[in-house]
Structure formats: C-alpha cells, structure tokens
Design a protein around this motif. Sequence first.
Motif, PDB file in Angstrom:
ATOM      1  N   ARG A 244      33.694   8.376  13.756  1.00 26.14           N
ATOM      2  CA  ARG A 244      33.062   7.733  14.911  1.00 26.14           C
ATOM      3  C   ARG A 244      32.351   8.773  15.788  1.00 26.14           C
ATOM      4  O   ARG A 244      31.215   8.562  16.223  1.00 26.14           O
ATOM      5  N   ASN A 245      32.998   9.897  16.000  1.00 28.23           N
ATOM      6  CA  ASN A 245      32.376  10.956  16.797  1.00 28.23           C
ATOM      7  C   ASN A 245      31.154  11.541  16.094  1.00 28.23           C
ATOM      8  O   ASN A 245      30.155  11.873  16.736  1.00 28.23           O
TER       9      ASN A 245
ATOM     10  N   LYS B 189      29.164   9.931  14.002  1.00 29.03           N
ATOM     11  CA  LYS B 189      28.079   8.947  14.129  1.00 29.03           C
ATOM     12  C   LYS B 189      27.466   8.993  15.522  1.00 29.03           C
ATOM     13  O   LYS B 189      26.245   8.919  15.681  1.00 29.03           O
ATOM     14  N   ALA B 190      28.308   9.106  16.541  1.00 27.65           N
ATOM     15  CA  ALA B 190      27.791   9.178  17.914  1.00 27.65           C
ATOM     16  C   ALA B 190      26.951  10.431  18.109  1.00 27.65           C
ATOM     17  O   ALA B 190      25.910  10.392  18.765  1.00 27.65           O
ATOM     18  N   GLU B 191      27.381  11.527  17.524  1.00 27.07           N
ATOM     19  CA  GLU B 191      26.621  12.777  17.625  1.00 27.07           C
ATOM     20  C   GLU B 191      25.285  12.655  16.916  1.00 27.07           C
ATOM     21  O   GLU B 191      24.263  13.137  17.396  1.00 27.07           O
TER      22      GLU B 191
ATOM     23  N   LYS C 149      23.614   9.924  16.498  1.00 29.80           N
ATOM     24  CA  LYS C 149      22.741   9.055  17.289  1.00 29.80           C
ATOM     25  C   LYS C 149      22.073   9.850  18.408  1.00 29.80           C
ATOM     26  O   LYS C 149      20.902   9.649  18.705  1.00 29.80           O
ATOM     27  N   GLN C 150      22.825  10.731  19.023  1.00 29.20           N
ATOM     28  CA  GLN C 150      22.272  11.527  20.115  1.00 29.20           C
ATOM     29  C   GLN C 150      21.288  12.573  19.596  1.00 29.20           C
ATOM     30  O   GLN C 150      20.242  12.794  20.186  1.00 29.20           O
TER      31      GLN C 150
END
Length: 129
Positions: free
Chosen positions: A101-102, A104-106, A108-109
């Motif tokens: 999850r982290n 994927k969030a990274e 995206k950013q």
Amino acid sequence: MQKILLTLKQALRSSFLVIGLIIFISLSCSFIFVQQPSYATTLEELKLIPPEYKPNSEEKINRANEFDPGVGIQEEDRQKAYEQAIKDSKNLNTIEKTYERNLKAEQKQNPPETFGEKAKEVIEKVTGK
C-alpha cells in the motif's frame, strides 16, 4: 629642565591614552562573546501552561486548527497514519500488505518516468536546448 618635564608629560599622556584604549578594547571584546538567551515563549505563557499538562491527539488537532486550518488537516493525517501503522505492526501478515500500500501511494506521488521521457531528456541535454 623644562624640556624634560614636557617630554615626561607627553609620555605620561600617551601612556594613559594607550592604557585607556587597551581597557576599552578588552571590555568591548568581552561583550561580543556573551550570547543572550532566546526563548520561544514568554514567562507569562510558561506560567499559564502547567508542566504536567500532556495534550492528547484531539487537543493537538484542535489547537493546530486554531492557528491554521491547513496545519490541523496535516495533524489529522499524521495521526491517522500513526494509528494505521500501530494496527499494521500488530500482525505480521499485514506488514506485507502495508508495504504494498505504501509502495502504491509512493508511486502515485512520484510516477516512474517512461522511456520516452528519459530519451527526450537525454536528447535535450545532448542538443543543449
């Protein structure tokens, strides 16, 4: 005799002048290295907040919202992320999910650059545009 007294008087004046300048310079140099303390709060503010006061997360968020709503939102996000990290650390199976999850969030950013973008940058560097 008068010549001797005049030279003696002149020498005495110059020695007093030199000694006075030395004293003045030494005193002024002693004040240069003294740093005045700087405190973030005033004494009145320190008296208002007791030392045993430890605000909880809700109080911190409310106080942050009082100063600036944007800071309050950041504090809420930080608190949610902290609580989520505590939940995730309790179970070993969720650690892998948390990592994904982290990641994927990274991504995206900061999306990875494509081959075309990298080639365009290299061409720009080579041509000097």
